[in-house]
Write a protein that holds these residues in place. Structure first.
Motif, PDB file in Angstrom:
ATOM      1  N   CYS A  22      67.560 114.945  12.955  1.00 56.04           N
ATOM      2  CA  CYS A  22      65.981 114.890  13.449  1.00 56.04           C
ATOM      3  C   CYS A  22      65.509 116.267  12.792  1.00 56.04           C
ATOM      4  O   CYS A  22      66.206 117.301  13.043  1.00 56.04           O
ATOM      5  N   SER A 143      54.990 117.124  14.671  1.00 56.23           N
ATOM      6  CA  SER A 143      55.810 115.844  14.718  1.00 56.23           C
ATOM      7  C   SER A 143      57.273 116.202  14.834  1.00 56.23           C
ATOM      8  O   SER A 143      57.707 117.021  13.936  1.00 56.23           O
ATOM      9  N   GLN A 145      60.732 113.452  13.416  1.00 55.44           N
ATOM     10  CA  GLN A 145      60.976 112.476  12.657  1.00 55.44           C
ATOM     11  C   GLN A 145      62.569 112.412  12.440  1.00 55.44           C
ATOM     12  O   GLN A 145      63.036 113.384  12.253  1.00 55.44           O
ATOM     13  N   ARG A 198      58.609 108.547  13.589  1.00 60.21           N
ATOM     14  CA  ARG A 198      58.180 109.644  13.742  1.00 60.21           C
ATOM     15  C   ARG A 198      57.267 109.634  15.167  1.00 60.21           C
ATOM     16  O   ARG A 198      56.515 108.778  15.458  1.00 60.21           O
TER      17      ARG A 198
END
Length: 210
Positions: A22, A143, A145, A198
């Motif tokens: 990630c 974010s 993702q 995401r």
């Protein structure tokens, strides 16, 4: 003749993340065609209509741009997903889901292009969702993702891993779950589908101004 623009390659960091690890990204502002709706994406006619209209407009805009001397690769279908009043949309019945279907558009396209393309699409096909489409900028910001490889129905563990990564990294979840569909389910075996998962986040502890 100038090379064809490929925004997925230009913005590889955001459209081709690792499936093993990630990552944290700060997603910039881009412009999109967007259509909002509700209902189970597997059965809702409104969802199918949104995809039909997005592709019709995206290819019309591409051919308009190519005629003006700038060719590019049409971007992938994307989706924002949520349930009103619920923190975890996945556990809610799919017919209660809200969504925004969307496709990113190159920066050189303008509202005039959008309006001209809409007139052409309306004259040729007039898809039902066309009048619900909007053309606007969207900035997702901070974010986390990861790439999910496999069927859409088996995204749960990948999403859970991403959420845990966010929490372990000192973030809390915010805003809407986001998916980017890089594979075509009509032509790709389910186990080989590639989907960017995401999730917007924010620091648990507010960041002090410098």
């Amino acid at each position: 003749m100038p090379a064809k623009l490929d925004l997925k390659k230009e913005f590889r960091e955001y459209y081709n993340p690792s499936a093993k690890q990630c990552s944290v990204v700060d997603v910039p502002e881009w412009q999109f065609l967007m259509i909002d709706g509700t209902g189970d994406p597997n059965t809702a006619e409104a969802y199918r209509e949104s995809i039909e209209a997005l592709y019709a407009m995206s290819y019309t805009l591409k051919f308009m741009s190519k005629a003006e001397g700038v060719d590019y690769t049409v971007m992938a279908l994307e989706g924002l997903w949520w349930v009103e009043g619920e923190a975890d949309f996945e556990s809610a019945p799919k017919d209660t889901w809200s969504w925004t279907s969307m496709m990113m558009q190159p920066a050189h396209l303008t509202r005039a292009h959008f309006e001209s393309a809409a007139e052409q699409v309306r004259a040729k096909r007039n898809p039902p969702a066309l009048d619900r489409m909007r053309f606007e900028t969207f900035r997702e910001g901070l974010s986390v993702q990861v790439m999910h490889i496999g069927p859409y129905a088996e995204e749960g563990p990948t999403i859970a891993r991403l959420h845990q990564f966010a929490l372990d990294s000192g973030y809390r979840l915010r805003s809407k779950h986001h998916e980017i569909y890089l594979g075509d389910p009509r032509r790709t075996a389910p186990e080989r589908l590639r989907t960017v998962i995401r999730q917007p986040v924010e620091p648990v502890e507010p960041v002090e101004p410098a």
